[in-house]
Design an enzyme around this catalytic site. Sequence first.
Site, PDB file in Angstrom:
ATOM      1  N   CYS A 213       3.770 -25.538  19.284  1.00 31.78           N
ATOM      2  CA  CYS A 213       2.476 -24.931  19.350  1.00 31.78           C
ATOM      3  C   CYS A 213       2.416 -23.464  18.988  1.00 31.78           C
ATOM      4  CB  CYS A 213       1.909 -25.252  20.726  1.00 31.78           C
ATOM      5  SG  CYS A 213       0.513 -24.213  21.367  1.00 31.78           S
TER       6      CYS A 213
ATOM      7  N   CYS B  74       0.400 -21.094  21.247  1.00 32.99           N
ATOM      8  CA  CYS B  74       1.168 -20.990  22.685  1.00 32.99           C
ATOM      9  C   CYS B  74       2.238 -20.024  22.260  1.00 32.99           C
ATOM     10  CB  CYS B  74       1.993 -22.108  23.056  1.00 32.99           C
ATOM     11  SG  CYS B  74       0.652 -23.481  23.409  1.00 32.99           S
ATOM     12  N   ASP B  75       3.033 -20.171  21.228  1.00 35.04           N
ATOM     13  CA  ASP B  75       4.228 -19.488  21.375  1.00 35.04           C
ATOM     14  C   ASP B  75       4.279 -18.375  20.073  1.00 35.04           C
ATOM     15  OD1 ASP B  75       5.163 -20.945  23.174  1.00 35.04           O
ATOM     16  OD2 ASP B  75       5.954 -22.479  21.900  1.00 35.04           O
TER      17      ASP B  75
END
Lengths: 256, 83
Positions: free
Chosen positions: A133, A136-137
């Site tokens: 992701c 997300c990261d």
Amino acid sequence: MKEYDIVIVGAGIAGLTAAIYGVRAGKTVLVLEAQVEGGQIINTINIENWPGNMRVTGVELIRKIKAQAEELGAEIDYVNVEKIVKTKDGFEIFGDMDEKFKAKSVILAMGTDPRKLSDEMMKDAGKRPVSYCATCDGALYKGKKVVVVGHGNSAEHEIKYLKGICSEVYNIHHDEKIPEDAEAVFVAIGRIPATECAKEIVEIDARGYIVAGEDCHTSCTGVFVAGDCRTKDLRQLVTASSDGAVAAMEAVKYLA
Amino acid sequence: MELLDFYADWCGPCQMLKPTIEEFEKAHPEIKVTSVNIDEEEELAEKYGVSSIPCLVVLKDGEEVKREVGVMPLKKLEKFVGV
């Protein structure tokens, strides 16, 4: 034990739309979700193809749809469904923490999971973090060099996003070597249907998708399928939602 | 025991996990829950080697005993923490 008219497995767009149609048709509906409602869409921060809601985030959209389903009377419970069994008058659904539910009909809407990196590539990645992701990261690698594995639409999307954050974004195929100076590995090599719990009750094709046409009927009477885990050409939010409506109305017909 | 919840505002799964963390806090006042915004507390995220979020770390006497990445419902969170 309470028996529901319809138990829906999966609280993504398909499952929650099915729930809305089911309760509006006067049926008792329970939605079972293994993690958190939304599924794949919660990783998307900028949706431009959901009509009527330009640039909505996945989180915002799914919260609204969940609230709508609950206000109309659908129940949602957080259960990882492991097995579905056909009984002589309906179905029994089993969770991985000894939960058990009864239903007259079932709608399968488990969606898909990201395809994992091969063991060989995981070895190649070594101690470097592997992420599925970018939204997300990605920000954990501000100004650093990263690599995206994969060449599809979603890989392109991840690359575009990471280019705004990282100093360098390499792109390789799933059988190439990870560049030595990449500090993190982002993976976008397609998705696989999350149909394990249904494999004993419905026909599943070689790629793992539940076999059904546009009417969402599976090989098992009383079991319907909606969304990305169905055999179909176009997997989008609106087609998942559309499947949810069709599957619910077919279940209602079956229950009549 | 302490539970660290590493998150960021732009992270969808982190936002989805937030209500579950709040429910957990209410149900288990005996466990200290600390939410760490990795943008504001980069050093802490680095100290714990957080490479993917949402990331949950359980501490016992200040030492890490386990960690898990990703969203999970309340029942699973309780099982993970061991309460």
